[in-house]
Design a protein around this motif. Sequence first.
Motif, PDB file in Angstrom:
ATOM      1  N   ASP A   1      22.516  41.229  43.921  1.00 57.39           N
ATOM      2  CA  ASP A   1      22.696  40.777  42.542  1.00 57.39           C
ATOM      3  C   ASP A   1      24.010  41.373  42.033  1.00 57.39           C
ATOM      4  O   ASP A   1      24.045  42.435  41.428  1.00 57.39           O
ATOM      5  N   ARG A   2      25.106  40.671  42.297  1.00 60.40           N
ATOM      6  CA  ARG A   2      26.423  41.205  41.955  1.00 60.40           C
ATOM      7  C   ARG A   2      27.232  40.210  41.130  1.00 60.40           C
ATOM      8  O   ARG A   2      28.462  40.222  41.150  1.00 60.40           O
ATOM      9  N   ASN A   3      26.535  39.330  40.418  1.00 61.25           N
ATOM     10  CA  ASN A   3      27.223  38.362  39.564  1.00 61.25           C
ATOM     11  C   ASN A   3      27.557  38.997  38.224  1.00 61.25           C
ATOM     12  O   ASN A   3      26.784  39.786  37.675  1.00 61.25           O
ATOM     13  N   VAL A   4      28.688  38.647  37.678  1.00 58.64           N
ATOM     14  CA  VAL A   4      29.120  39.145  36.379  1.00 58.64           C
ATOM     15  C   VAL A   4      29.905  38.034  35.683  1.00 58.64           C
ATOM     16  O   VAL A   4      30.549  37.220  36.340  1.00 58.64           O
ATOM     17  N   SER A   5      29.805  37.981  34.371  1.00 60.97           N
ATOM     18  CA  SER A   5      30.564  36.995  33.589  1.00 60.97           C
ATOM     19  C   SER A   5      31.245  37.711  32.434  1.00 60.97           C
ATOM     20  O   SER A   5      30.822  38.783  31.996  1.00 60.97           O
ATOM     21  N   PHE A   6      32.312  37.098  31.944  1.00 60.50           N
ATOM     22  CA  PHE A   6      33.098  37.671  30.857  1.00 60.50           C
ATOM     23  C   PHE A   6      33.372  36.595  29.820  1.00 60.50           C
ATOM     24  O   PHE A   6      33.533  35.409  30.159  1.00 60.50           O
ATOM     25  N   GLY A   7      33.416  37.027  28.587  1.00 62.84           N
ATOM     26  CA  GLY A   7      33.827  36.155  27.498  1.00 62.84           C
ATOM     27  C   GLY A   7      35.063  36.729  26.841  1.00 62.84           C
ATOM     28  O   GLY A   7      35.141  37.931  26.570  1.00 62.84           O
ATOM     29  N   LEU A   8      36.053  35.877  26.571  1.00 65.71           N
ATOM     30  CA  LEU A   8      37.324  36.327  26.014  1.00 65.71           C
ATOM     31  C   LEU A   8      37.740  35.392  24.894  1.00 65.71           C
ATOM     32  O   LEU A   8      37.747  34.167  25.052  1.00 65.71           O
ATOM     33  N   VAL A   9      38.075  35.981  23.734  1.00 66.72           N
ATOM     34  CA  VAL A   9      38.620  35.233  22.594  1.00 66.72           C
ATOM     35  C   VAL A   9      39.939  35.888  22.222  1.00 66.72           C
ATOM     36  O   VAL A   9      40.019  37.120  22.069  1.00 66.72           O
ATOM     37  N   VAL A  10      41.004  35.060  22.092  1.00 69.09           N
ATOM     38  CA  VAL A  10      42.331  35.584  21.783  1.00 69.09           C
ATOM     39  C   VAL A  10      42.874  34.886  20.539  1.00 69.09           C
ATOM     40  O   VAL A  10      42.352  33.842  20.097  1.00 69.09           O
ATOM     41  N   SER A  11      43.942  35.446  19.983  1.00 62.96           N
ATOM     42  CA  SER A  11      44.549  34.896  18.772  1.00 62.96           C
ATOM     43  C   SER A  11      46.044  35.118  18.832  1.00 62.96           C
ATOM     44  O   SER A  11      46.513  36.146  19.347  1.00 62.96           O
ATOM     45  N   ASP A  12      46.807  34.107  18.310  1.00 63.85           N
ATOM     46  CA  ASP A  12      48.257  34.260  18.237  1.00 63.85           C
ATOM     47  C   ASP A  12      48.802  33.293  17.188  1.00 63.85           C
ATOM     48  O   ASP A  12      48.329  32.141  17.078  1.00 63.85           O
ATOM     49  N   VAL A  13      49.771  33.761  16.419  1.00 61.87           N
ATOM     50  CA  VAL A  13      50.321  32.934  15.319  1.00 61.87           C
ATOM     51  C   VAL A  13      51.055  31.723  15.862  1.00 61.87           C
ATOM     52  O   VAL A  13      51.162  30.690  15.188  1.00 61.87           O
ATOM     53  N   SER A  14      51.612  31.806  17.054  1.00 66.26           N
ATOM     54  CA  SER A  14      52.353  30.689  17.634  1.00 66.26           C
ATOM     55  C   SER A  14      51.499  29.803  18.528  1.00 66.26           C
ATOM     56  O   SER A  14      51.990  28.823  19.085  1.00 66.26           O
ATOM     57  N   GLY A  15      50.221  30.164  18.659  1.00 65.60           N
ATOM     58  CA  GLY A  15      49.350  29.405  19.545  1.00 65.60           C
ATOM     59  C   GLY A  15      49.373  29.948  20.957  1.00 65.60           C
ATOM     60  O   GLY A  15      50.336  30.588  21.395  1.00 65.60           O
ATOM     61  N   VAL A  16      48.287  29.706  21.676  1.00 65.19           N
ATOM     62  CA  VAL A  16      48.117  30.258  23.024  1.00 65.19           C
ATOM     63  C   VAL A  16      48.519  29.214  24.058  1.00 65.19           C
ATOM     64  O   VAL A  16      48.173  28.041  23.950  1.00 65.19           O
ATOM     65  N   ASP A  17      49.256  29.670  25.064  1.00 64.27           N
ATOM     66  CA  ASP A  17      49.700  28.795  26.153  1.00 64.27           C
ATOM     67  C   ASP A  17      49.129  29.325  27.469  1.00 64.27           C
ATOM     68  O   ASP A  17      49.207  30.515  27.756  1.00 64.27           O
TER      69      ASP A  17
END
Length: 1415
Positions: free
Chosen positions: A854-870
């Motif tokens: 049992d070695r499964n892992v998940s991640f959640g990521l939320v980012v922010s930027d004034v110029s928008g994310v690329d």
Amino acid sequence: MQPPIDPSYLNLLDTRYYRTYYDGGQTHPCVSEFIMLANTNSTDNPIFEFVNTTLEEVLMNRIIENYDYQNDRRVWIASISYPIGEFPIITVNISIAGPLQRIFSLTSTTNVQDTSGTAWVYQDFPAISCDLGAIQNTIGPFEYLSDGISLKFELFQQPFIQTRYDYMNCITPDDGMFSCRAFPNPSSTGYVVTVNMVGKVGVGLNYSAPFVITLSGGAKDINITIPSFIDSSLPPLLLVSNPMQSPPVGYPVDSTISYFTSIGTSVDLKYSTDKFVPIISNTTFGSYMMVPVQGNPKDGLKMMSTFLASNFGTLPSDFFAIDSLSKPSPTSVVKTAYTLNSTKFPPPNLSSSGNSMTDNINTISYRINQLSYPMRFGFDVSASRRDSINYVIPPPFGLTIAGTVNEFTFSTNGLTSPFVTGFVSQQDTNERESTTMTNPFAMQDTQIPIINGLEYKKISTYSYLLILYLDDGYDGSGINRLLYLGMYHGRNTLVSGNFTKGVFVFEYQETMPVAIYTDSNPLTVIDAAWNQFETNYGVFNIHNSLSLIRPSPLLESYVTAENFTHFEFIPNQVDTSVGEKEVSLLFNLTHNIDGSFSRQKDIYCTFVLSTFTSNLPLNFRFLNITVKSYYHPLDQLFRCDFTVPQYTNNMTVYYSFDPTTFTTIQPSIVEKFGSKANLLITSNNSMDYLPPYFEKVEIPTTTTGQIVYKFTIIDGYHGFDNGSIELMTSMNPLVYTTIYLNNLTITTGDIYNGTHEFTINVDPSKCTKDFTVTVGKVLLYDRGGWMSSSKVYLGDYDMGSNNPDHYFNPFFYIADQAFIATSVVCTSGSIDTSFPTIVEFSSSRTTMDVGSNDRNVSFGLVVSDVSGVDGYPTVYLVGNQGEWLAVEPSIKAPTMFNYTATVPHGFGVNGIIFSVYGLKDNVQNLGGYSNLELQNAGFSYMINTTYSTDIPSIYSVSNLYSYPSNVSVASDDEIITIRGRGFGLDSQQLMAFIEYPDGVMRHTVTFVYHIVAFVRYNPRRALPNVPVIVSLTLGTNTHDLSVMPITLPPQVYFPTNTTPPFIPKPTPCSPSSSSTVNCTGNGQCTFDGCICNAGWSGFYCESTVINTDEPTFNQTSPIVDIIVNDTKSHTIIKSIISVVAIRELTMDETVFIEYRPKNWTLNITTPTTDNNNSIIMNYQTQLQDISTIVNVTIEWFSKDSQVVFANQTISIPATSTKVSIGLSSYPFYSSTNTLQVVMKTSIEAEYESECSRKEYGGGSTKDMEWMKLGIDDKTLWGQFIKRGIIDSDRITSITNEILTDYVDDIPRKSNSSFTTTFIGLNLPQYSVSAQLDPNFVHLIDVDNDKTGGSTLESICKAKDNGLTMGQIAGIVVGCIVGAAIAFASALFLVHRRRRLVHQRIMDQKLKRVEQQINK
């Protein structure tokens, strides 16, 4: 007053005789050596004094090594050097300096008391005979390699005593034209010597003259004369054209940061013949060979030399052709001079800015360019390298941004042991970070790890398990790293116990066996505080006694020519003019020492398909193919299958059977097995080892929104297949976009010369400043698998790997266009200089057992930027052993990303830390969060890990095949190898299951040791292209793995003549060797047995012939009913003779397949004087599903005749019946299978008889010469000769046996009135045809006691009186079988039985019998 001086002390714990060797000395060539373990506080070398002082001037003694270990342990390597002569046991006094000197002697018989009264037990230096003349040197055949400038040979020594080192010095003449090496061969019988024509090259040097090399460092110097390398038949150069270098003269080689760049030279040559002329160079940076890459000698051969630029300045070189007309001076064909520009050459330098050691605090500071990717720093500040810092940047780490240089400092407080030679710390950083970090692994630990035990377990031909019993003390930091023969292993090798005291196991794949460990350090054990124990001289235990690492368990695994009993290529000549060719090498090996034969003994077969080999400092990929052999159950041989590409050199393939391709086995194999042991490649095509390259590129220098690229790619023979081109910008080190190419992207031309056009949109508003777009890494592949690459990443290329796959640059012919940049004017006006920030980052788990499944892992990521994310960021997982895992998002939203990953088994045993990189906004600001920044921001930053060792986890399954259903193999007789972890030690507790398409089956575990298990399985239940599920269960834990079976390749070995020649043997003429009468006095004795007089027959002419009526023939099947009708006694006895089946048998006599044909066609020949007035019935059929034709001819003779069959004359009495059986070619499934013709004979009384019986004679039931079936006084007798005819004219041996396993279509038990038997005629293999020719004669026995037979069965009914039977009348059937069938079919005669039941009164029947006897 002087302070007291601590007395020195010495206690000799153990001494071990090590070895005797030759060191090449002129006056003292022989050395006898000891390893000594001492407990002493003195750090000085001990003092040796010979008790016999007269030996002082004769012998030399020295301490060659003095190793200091913890707890006052010293390991001394002591030796005595001898001149030539005979020497007895040498007694030596050994002492140490100090106020209290302890003196002791090395002798096996003396106990000495020192001044403190301590008792000593000593050993001695053994007697030695230093006799160089006893060594016999034999030079094996020279093996000239296809490159034209290399040869190999073996120097065999008897007896073989290895030198002090693992090699002998090989010295060539001082002119520098040649180089040579000498290493022990794998079988430890001598040395393999290679000689290469490299080094100084130039005008005035004579390459045609023989020269002498000298091997020194062994028993004595050995001078060997090497003949000229020049082939006198080499053709002259007719034309030299298109000499060039890449990049051109005067063009500096610039390399983008973090890339290497390939440079090279080429020239086109023409010769008058097809022979190849070697071309080598003389350069300031070493000698390189030009290799043929495309074309052929007559029409034009392109020669090339390429290498990676690794130096700065100007590199001149001159390439010379070593051809016949240029003797003694070679011909210069091309000169080059490269200019390397160092201003942009990678990698960024890491420099030490401070190094201090105060109060056990070691502080190291360093400077490095800013990074936008994580970087792992690995330090090794060992005693020999205290002023250096080694660092590693694994991909994709290490990409840099031009900017300021910051200083980072790591502290190592707490590492107080003087034996701590370094530490490892891991930290990722980015351009915003500049701080002082504390080493997380620093702790108080001065205890050196202890190796309590070391074991080997061999598990394959080239690998074994190394089992280590390690101890780091009760409060130690725990075992952290293991270094064994250059390979690092981590904590995930623990199988039981814990990290402070446990058992560690890993598999080691060996490339060259180690017979003895000299001054090398094969094993190093390192704990978490970097205390380390090194096994110098193979010593691994130094506490109370010496323990030495044993020789490699694989020494006997390496094969020599003597190990092969069969060896051939099929085919051994291939023409690749119209395409690639499949080739199989088939061989057989000698049995094991215990006489058993291992079908699991696989070896690696390496085939070199280039005219240049790995013996040279390669600067181009050489085409070699390495495959693992397997046992093929149909060929009954081992096989190595491989494919010869279409555009390959015309050559004889070079091969080897050790992973280093270093041995010289091929000449000996060819000498033993002949031409079939060589593989010859011929082709009308030109060779093509040249990868695809750019002929032309069109790249605009400026753009306002779109960039149109045009790439013209050339690949003259194979044709271009696919590739990729990365585009980079000056804004950040990330790939801007990737262009993918294949045959569908060609806009004009074709795969051999085609232009690919692409339009790339560039948004000038997404930036903060002007930037450029350039071509980055390029990979191009042709349909032959040849690759070209440019701008090789630092992390992709290991300077020590000598991997030439990256050496050819696709910009080879247009190097000045490789760095064209397209300028873009930024129009955004943005002042945003910050990369995106993380708003939320979370992990699905904070703990993990990395030893579980049992070695499964998940991640959640939320980012922010004034110029928008690329784009999208990458999550990196890093473990404490330097391992790392990059996780890409599975869900990508503008600012939200989800990640899932399965952590590898054993990853991050001491914890897993996170970092996030690749945060990029729409104006190309790039950054990331280190692990420390994630922690400081309150986000998830690590997983705490544990490591279970008792949960099975399967990594891989090998050798799982799918066999056709008709392959002869026991139901559970093949073995698979399962690798993984947590298997335990008990094969009874570990349960193995395989889920086949038709159900689940449990199989036997034959061997298990923690990380490897051998399991039997049934390959006939595994179907091609259908996966099976392999599972292991230990206790309550189960793990499974889906495995796709390997489809068994078709059989390729069909020997044309495997049948031994027929050697006739004399046939006895009487049942007893003491008999004075041959043939019962009724015939003539010949070499082939008795030829009976008229009216007599039987094996020894013991029976008289009786006439029978004309037999009844079946109109639809080859069945004959023979009736003996005694009109006087009114008794009728019927016999039936038929061929009922043909069976193919395996080596173990198992029935592989059986045929019982039903549909026959009949052709009748009427009696004439030409055929002895015989009636001939010819039946014919074709066996089901194959093309084999079976002919059965039944012939009844009306008068006495003679027939010659298989060079044997056979007498046929009148009214006898002969059955001839003919078969056309038969498709045997295996070369070791045989064919068996099954005949049925029966006898039945048409009245109520008293007894029936079966007899046989001339041998055993497995190899008999005649058979009898009897009813009362009547006997059916059949004779079987032991020869037959196959392939039209070849006489062969057969065997005849009574069958007990054959089941008739209508089974019927024997009784007093009926008996039957089945006889198998066993035939070897044949190719074209086979012929059997039995005949049947009816006789009356005159003297049954003279047959010498054995009773097989007798069945009688109760008798009414004591009737005395006289001579018994019999019916004799003579089956004279001439048979040898190889690729035949089966034939089946089914007889139709008409049952006539006649009731007779018993007294009337007996009366008739007596009347017949008394005639």
